[in-house]
Design an enzyme around this catalytic site. Structure first.
Site, PDB file in Angstrom:
ATOM      1  N   CYS A   6     -20.253 -51.481 -27.515  1.00 24.29           N
ATOM      2  CA  CYS A   6     -19.981 -50.721 -26.284  1.00 24.29           C
ATOM      3  C   CYS A   6     -19.737 -49.231 -26.545  1.00 24.29           C
ATOM      4  O   CYS A   6     -19.402 -48.825 -27.655  1.00 24.29           O
ATOM      5  CB  CYS A   6     -18.770 -51.335 -25.577  1.00 24.29           C
ATOM      6  SG  CYS A   6     -18.732 -50.905 -23.818  1.00 24.29           S
ATOM      7  N   ASP A 122      -9.645 -58.655 -22.995  1.00 24.81           N
ATOM      8  CA  ASP A 122      -9.424 -57.414 -23.734  1.00 24.81           C
ATOM      9  C   ASP A 122      -7.920 -57.155 -23.912  1.00 24.81           C
ATOM     10  O   ASP A 122      -7.074 -57.791 -23.268  1.00 24.81           O
ATOM     11  CB  ASP A 122     -10.076 -56.259 -22.946  1.00 24.81           C
ATOM     12  CG  ASP A 122     -10.166 -54.951 -23.713  1.00 24.81           C
ATOM     13  OD1 ASP A 122      -9.908 -54.950 -24.933  1.00 24.81           O
ATOM     14  OD2 ASP A 122     -10.490 -53.927 -23.076  1.00 24.81           O
TER      15      ASP A 122
HETATM   16  O1  LIG Z   1     -14.454 -47.833 -24.182  1.00 21.29           O
HETATM   17  C1  LIG Z   1     -13.824 -47.250 -23.291  1.00 21.29           C
HETATM   18  O2  LIG Z   1     -13.466 -46.078 -23.419  1.00 21.29           O
HETATM   19  C2  LIG Z   1     -13.471 -47.979 -22.025  1.00 21.29           C
HETATM   20  C3  LIG Z   1     -12.937 -47.267 -20.977  1.00 21.29           C
HETATM   21  C4  LIG Z   1     -12.636 -47.909 -19.792  1.00 21.29           C
HETATM   22  C5  LIG Z   1     -12.855 -49.255 -19.653  1.00 21.29           C
HETATM   23  C6  LIG Z   1     -13.383 -49.985 -20.712  1.00 21.29           C
HETATM   24  C7  LIG Z   1     -13.692 -49.364 -21.902  1.00 21.29           C
HETATM   25  N1  LIG Z   1     -14.215 -50.044 -22.979  1.00 21.29           N
HETATM   26  C8  LIG Z   1     -14.072 -51.443 -23.191  1.00 21.29           C
HETATM   27  O3  LIG Z   1     -12.974 -51.674 -24.073  1.00 21.29           O
HETATM   28  C9  LIG Z   1     -13.304 -52.734 -24.944  1.00 21.29           C
HETATM   29  C10 LIG Z   1     -13.423 -52.238 -26.372  1.00 21.29           C
HETATM   30  O4  LIG Z   1     -12.209 -51.893 -26.850  1.00 21.29           O
HETATM   31  P1  LIG Z   1     -11.997 -51.316 -28.345  1.00 21.29           P
HETATM   32  O5  LIG Z   1     -12.206 -49.855 -28.258  1.00 21.29           O
HETATM   33  O6  LIG Z   1     -13.025 -51.972 -29.235  1.00 21.29           O
HETATM   34  O7  LIG Z   1     -10.603 -51.697 -28.661  1.00 21.29           O
HETATM   35  C11 LIG Z   1     -14.658 -53.243 -24.513  1.00 21.29           C
HETATM   36  O8  LIG Z   1     -14.518 -54.301 -23.592  1.00 21.29           O
HETATM   37  C12 LIG Z   1     -15.261 -52.044 -23.870  1.00 21.29           C
HETATM   38  O9  LIG Z   1     -16.248 -52.420 -22.947  1.00 21.29           O
END
Ligand SMILES: O=C(O)c1ccccc1N[C@@H]1O[C@H](COP(=O)(O)O)[C@@H](O)[C@H]1O
Length: 198
Positions: A6, A122
């Site tokens: 992502c 998450d």
């Molecule tokens: O990645 C972002 O900045 C984000 C912002 C707002 C909503 C979702 C976001 N990402 C999601 O977060 C997890 C990954 O988290 P990590 O950085 O690996 O701890 C994943 O579901 C992304 O889609």
């Protein structure tokens, strides 16, 4: 193991993720250091083969704004992150893309409870890169669900053993700084996650 990478914003990293075997890639179109415009997402998504799911990530936007961004970018799935009501999913059902619900462990963890196609469980602070108590959700989510939050090449095996998800989703763990993806880390994550079928 289904793997989503992502927060991509550069063609090089999209190509790396696709070549290294990602099942899904995400473009963040909400407030974040990884935010890109729907137009930029469209450029990045254009060369992605159909077997890779392109996902637009949103948090808190109303369904009409999500619809417009999804149509402009041409993503094949929409991820609503956080406390979106059931009605937001219902309002997007006719968009013709897959719906992904991303929540923390306090939420309803039944995949499909909000008419979504995929569920992501998450950390409380999305995109923070902070590991959390992955084992706390073991056996609780149902259906096709991905684990996210603080995953990285070096801990994804531990996280999968703890939570036993259907898939995994990573952003910060394949970066050298917030919003700066790294091709070697993307490859390492995919290599580490691929062998983890449960
Ligand atoms: O990645 C972002 O900045 C984000 C912002 C707002 C909503 C979702 C976001 N990402 C999601 O977060 C997890 C990954 O988290 P990590 O950085 O690996 O701890 C994943 O579901 C992304 O889609």
């Amino acid at each position: 193991m289904y793997v989503k990478i992502c927060g991509l914003s550069e063609p090089e990293h999209v190509a790396t993720a696709v070549e290294a075997g990602a099942d899904a890639i995400g473009f963040v179109m909400t407030r974040s250091p990884r935010r890109i415009t729907p137009e930029r997402a469209a450029e990045l998504a254009a060369p992605v083969p159909p077997h890779v799911l392109t996902v637009g990530v949103f948090r808190g936007e109303d369904p009409q704004a999500v619809r417009e961004a999804a149509l402009t970018s041409g993503v094949r799935a929409v991820q609503l992150h956080g406390k979106h009501p059931h009605g937001d999913f219902t309002a997007l059902k006719d968009l013709g893309v897959r719906l992904v619900r991303a929540v923390d462990a306090q939420a309803d963890l039944r995949c499909g409870a909000y008419d979504e196609d995929l569920l992501i469980v998450d950390a409380p602070h999305a995109g923070s890169g902070q590991p959390w108590d992955w084992a706390a959700v073991r056996g609780r989510p149902s259906g096709q669900w991905m684990l996210a939050g603080g995953l990285a090449p070096g801990n994804v095996a531990e996280a999968v053993a703890a939570a036993r998800p259907w898939g995994v989703d990573v952003s910060s763990g394949v970066e050298t700084a917030p919003g700066k993806k790294d091709s070697a880390l993307i490859r390492s994550f995919l290599k580490a996650a691929r062998g983890l079928d449960v």
